[in-house]
Design a protein around this motif. Structure first.
Motif, PDB file in Angstrom:
ATOM      1  N   LYS A  58       0.844  -1.190   0.000  1.00  0.00           N
ATOM      2  CA  LYS A  58       0.000   0.000   0.000  1.00  0.00           C
ATOM      3  C   LYS A  58       0.875   1.234   0.000  1.00  0.00           C
ATOM      4  O   LYS A  58       1.935   1.255   0.641  1.00  0.00           O
ATOM      5  CB  LYS A  58      -0.897   0.033   1.222  1.00  0.00           C
ATOM      6  CG  LYS A  58      -0.129   0.060   2.521  1.00  0.00           C
ATOM      7  CD  LYS A  58      -0.764   0.811   3.623  1.00  0.00           C
ATOM      8  CE  LYS A  58      -0.890   2.310   3.476  1.00  0.00           C
ATOM      9  NZ  LYS A  58      -1.588   2.875   4.660  1.00  0.00           N
ATOM     10  N   GLY A  60       0.928   5.198   1.092  1.00  0.00           N
ATOM     11  CA  GLY A  60       0.245   6.048   2.051  1.00  0.00           C
ATOM     12  C   GLY A  60       0.700   7.490   1.935  1.00  0.00           C
ATOM     13  O   GLY A  60       1.796   7.777   1.444  1.00  0.00           O
ATOM     14  N   LEU A  61      -0.165   8.380   2.380  1.00  0.00           N
ATOM     15  CA  LEU A  61       0.143   9.806   2.414  1.00  0.00           C
ATOM     16  C   LEU A  61       0.463  10.333   1.016  1.00  0.00           C
ATOM     17  O   LEU A  61       1.406  11.102   0.829  1.00  0.00           O
ATOM     18  CB  LEU A  61       1.298  10.055   3.403  1.00  0.00           C
ATOM     19  CG  LEU A  61       0.981   9.552   4.812  1.00  0.00           C
ATOM     20  CD1 LEU A  61       2.214   9.542   5.685  1.00  0.00           C
ATOM     21  CD2 LEU A  61      -0.112  10.395   5.448  1.00  0.00           C
ATOM     22  N   LYS A  66      -4.694  13.741   2.951  1.00  0.00           N
ATOM     23  CA  LYS A  66      -4.158  12.829   3.954  1.00  0.00           C
ATOM     24  C   LYS A  66      -3.013  13.473   4.717  1.00  0.00           C
ATOM     25  O   LYS A  66      -2.904  13.364   5.935  1.00  0.00           O
ATOM     26  CB  LYS A  66      -3.657  11.548   3.279  1.00  0.00           C
ATOM     27  CG  LYS A  66      -4.698  10.559   2.925  1.00  0.00           C
ATOM     28  CD  LYS A  66      -5.465  10.056   4.129  1.00  0.00           C
ATOM     29  CE  LYS A  66      -4.551   9.564   5.240  1.00  0.00           C
ATOM     30  NZ  LYS A  66      -5.322   9.123   6.425  1.00  0.00           N
ATOM     31  N   VAL A  70      -3.010  14.177   9.006  1.00  0.00           N
ATOM     32  CA  VAL A  70      -2.148  13.568  10.026  1.00  0.00           C
ATOM     33  C   VAL A  70      -0.857  14.349  10.266  1.00  0.00           C
ATOM     34  O   VAL A  70      -0.046  13.962  11.110  1.00  0.00           O
ATOM     35  CB  VAL A  70      -1.826  12.088   9.680  1.00  0.00           C
ATOM     36  CG1 VAL A  70      -3.095  11.257   9.686  1.00  0.00           C
ATOM     37  CG2 VAL A  70      -1.109  11.958   8.347  1.00  0.00           C
ATOM     38  N   GLU A 103     -10.440   4.972   4.105  1.00  0.00           N
ATOM     39  CA  GLU A 103      -9.955   5.831   3.022  1.00  0.00           C
ATOM     40  C   GLU A 103     -10.483   5.333   1.683  1.00  0.00           C
ATOM     41  O   GLU A 103     -10.330   4.148   1.375  1.00  0.00           O
ATOM     42  CB  GLU A 103      -8.426   5.771   2.944  1.00  0.00           C
ATOM     43  CG  GLU A 103      -7.723   6.331   4.143  1.00  0.00           C
ATOM     44  CD  GLU A 103      -6.210   6.243   3.972  1.00  0.00           C
ATOM     45  OE1 GLU A 103      -5.718   5.322   3.307  1.00  0.00           O
ATOM     46  OE2 GLU A 103      -5.540   7.117   4.525  1.00  0.00           O
ATOM     47  N   GLU A 135      -9.325   1.421   2.001  1.00  0.00           N
ATOM     48  CA  GLU A 135      -8.382   0.911   3.003  1.00  0.00           C
ATOM     49  C   GLU A 135      -8.927   1.227   4.392  1.00  0.00           C
ATOM     50  O   GLU A 135      -9.405   2.342   4.639  1.00  0.00           O
ATOM     51  CB  GLU A 135      -6.987   1.530   2.853  1.00  0.00           C
ATOM     52  CG  GLU A 135      -6.027   0.868   3.843  1.00  0.00           C
ATOM     53  CD  GLU A 135      -4.606   1.393   3.825  1.00  0.00           C
ATOM     54  OE1 GLU A 135      -4.373   2.493   3.299  1.00  0.00           O
ATOM     55  OE2 GLU A 135      -3.738   0.706   4.378  1.00  0.00           O
ATOM     56  N   PHE A 144      -4.165   8.244  17.618  1.00  0.00           N
ATOM     57  CA  PHE A 144      -3.906   8.304  16.168  1.00  0.00           C
ATOM     58  C   PHE A 144      -2.864   9.384  15.869  1.00  0.00           C
ATOM     59  O   PHE A 144      -2.941  10.101  14.880  1.00  0.00           O
ATOM     60  CB  PHE A 144      -5.203   8.592  15.396  1.00  0.00           C
ATOM     61  CG  PHE A 144      -5.404   7.735  14.169  1.00  0.00           C
ATOM     62  CD1 PHE A 144      -4.575   7.880  13.060  1.00  0.00           C
ATOM     63  CD2 PHE A 144      -6.402   6.780  14.103  1.00  0.00           C
ATOM     64  CE1 PHE A 144      -4.754   7.101  11.929  1.00  0.00           C
ATOM     65  CE2 PHE A 144      -6.593   5.981  12.977  1.00  0.00           C
ATOM     66  CZ  PHE A 144      -5.762   6.157  11.880  1.00  0.00           C
ATOM     67  N   SER A 157      -0.114   2.266   9.270  1.00  0.00           N
ATOM     68  CA  SER A 157      -1.485   2.138   9.808  1.00  0.00           C
ATOM     69  C   SER A 157      -2.335   1.100   9.083  1.00  0.00           C
ATOM     70  O   SER A 157      -3.551   1.026   9.315  1.00  0.00           O
ATOM     71  CB  SER A 157      -2.243   3.477   9.777  1.00  0.00           C
ATOM     72  OG  SER A 157      -1.536   4.490  10.430  1.00  0.00           O
TER      73      SER A 157
HETATM   74  O1  0L1 Z   1      -2.607   7.144   3.271  1.00  0.00           O
HETATM   75  C1  0L1 Z   1      -2.633   6.170   4.041  1.00  0.00           C
HETATM   76  O2  0L1 Z   1      -2.849   5.018   3.662  1.00  0.00           O
HETATM   77  C2  0L1 Z   1      -2.432   6.393   5.511  1.00  0.00           C
HETATM   78  C3  0L1 Z   1      -1.017   6.216   5.864  1.00  0.00           C
HETATM   79  C4  0L1 Z   1      -0.773   6.433   7.306  1.00  0.00           C
HETATM   80  C5  0L1 Z   1      -1.342   7.689   7.860  1.00  0.00           C
HETATM   81  C6  0L1 Z   1      -2.624   7.448   8.561  1.00  0.00           C
HETATM   82  O3  0L1 Z   1      -2.695   6.541   9.392  1.00  0.00           O
HETATM   83  O4  0L1 Z   1      -3.563   8.197   8.329  1.00  0.00           O
END
Ligand code: 0L1
Ligand code: MG
Length: 255
Positions: A58, A60-61, A66, A70, A103, A135, A144, A157
């Motif tokens: 995966k 992320g960010l 996003k 975070v 997500e 996800e 978090f 995550s």
């Molecule tokens: O974009 C994502 O899949 C999240 C990556 C980690 C950050 C989060 O936990 O929101």
């Protein structure tokens, strides 16, 4: 036990027990991103040793939404196993997670290996299909809250994935509308363009990042392209649906 192995064990145990654990970086300021990826691998290796099977990666960010949600502004990647798969249309148990969020994403299905510095055209040539997806993310850290090093160690995550119908990638998926609904109410709207300007860029980045770890994307792998919007919290009783223009819908329920 060395400290990286200890962190991996702590995070793995937190995921199994669905109990939050304190962040690493406030007490270990020397903890680096490189070490965090070692912790991630050690922690996922514990899953594989229990019989889980690697099914892909995966990203992320990969969107501004996003990053803003975070407070971390670098792309990261994590590892997916078969135990994280949630069947499309089925129910998941809220009790198995610490504080889950969802997500809206799209997923790639690979038909050929891919690794290293590749062009977008080479990345597309290695894709068998694309699908609407979601996800389920669940930071194992309290509240978090994390720095980049923490979230990388925590397998970014990753906790679950739901995949909808597969479609040919021979279509323009650079800017498809995305609607995330909870209980029939629209809670987030976005576009696949939110993923680094074009979801293929996320696949190109995935190929580069896995190669830096000495791995490659394999034929048959799923690659989650990354969250398109901010991620709402999940609660029991919800029905969650992601609809992507031209690709259809994917849904699950929370019990
Ligand atoms: O974009 C994502 O899949 C999240 C990556 C980690 C950050 C989060 O936990 O929101
Ligand atoms: Mg994601």
């Amino acid at each position: 036990m060395d400290r990286l192995t200890q962190y991996a064990e702590t995070l793995d145990t937190a995921a199994i027990k669905a109990e939050a654990t304190p962040q690493i970086t406030p007490v270990d300021s020397a903890f680096t991103v490189e070490e965090a990826y070692q912790v991630q691998k050690l922690s996922v290796d514990r899953r594989l040793a229990r019989g889980e099977r690697r099914i892909g990666v995966k990203m992320g960010l990969t969107s501004r939404a996003k990053m803003l949600q975070v407070g971390v502004d670098e792309v990261a990647w994590g590892r997916l196993t078969d135990a994280m798969l949630v069947e499309e249309g089925s129910s998941l148990s809220r009790a198995k997670y610490v504080h889950p969020r969802v997500e809206p994403e799209i997923a790639f299905l690979m038909k050929a290996p891919l690794a290293g510095k590749v062009t977008a055209a080479a990345a597309l040539a290695a894709v068998e299909a694309i699908a609407p997806a979601m996800e389920i993310i669940d930071s194992r850290f309290e509240n978090f809250k994390f720095a980049l090093e923490d979230v990388v160690a925590d397998n970014t995550s990753s906790s679950g994935l739901v995949i909808g119908p597969w479609h040919s990638p021979r279509q323009d998926f650079s800017n498809l509308g995305v609607i995330l609904e909870i209980d029939g109410e629209v809670v987030e709207v976005g576009s696949t363009a939110a993923i680094l300007g074009h979801p293929l860029r996320s696949l190109v980045a995935a190929a580069r990042l896995v190669a830096e770890a000495g791995e490659q994307l394999e034929a048959g792998d799923i690659v989650m392209a990354g969250g398109i919007t901010a991620a709402p919290n999940l609660s029991p009783g919800q029905t969650v649906r992601n609809t992507v223009q031209n690709l259809g819908s994917v849904m699950f329920q929370v019990e």
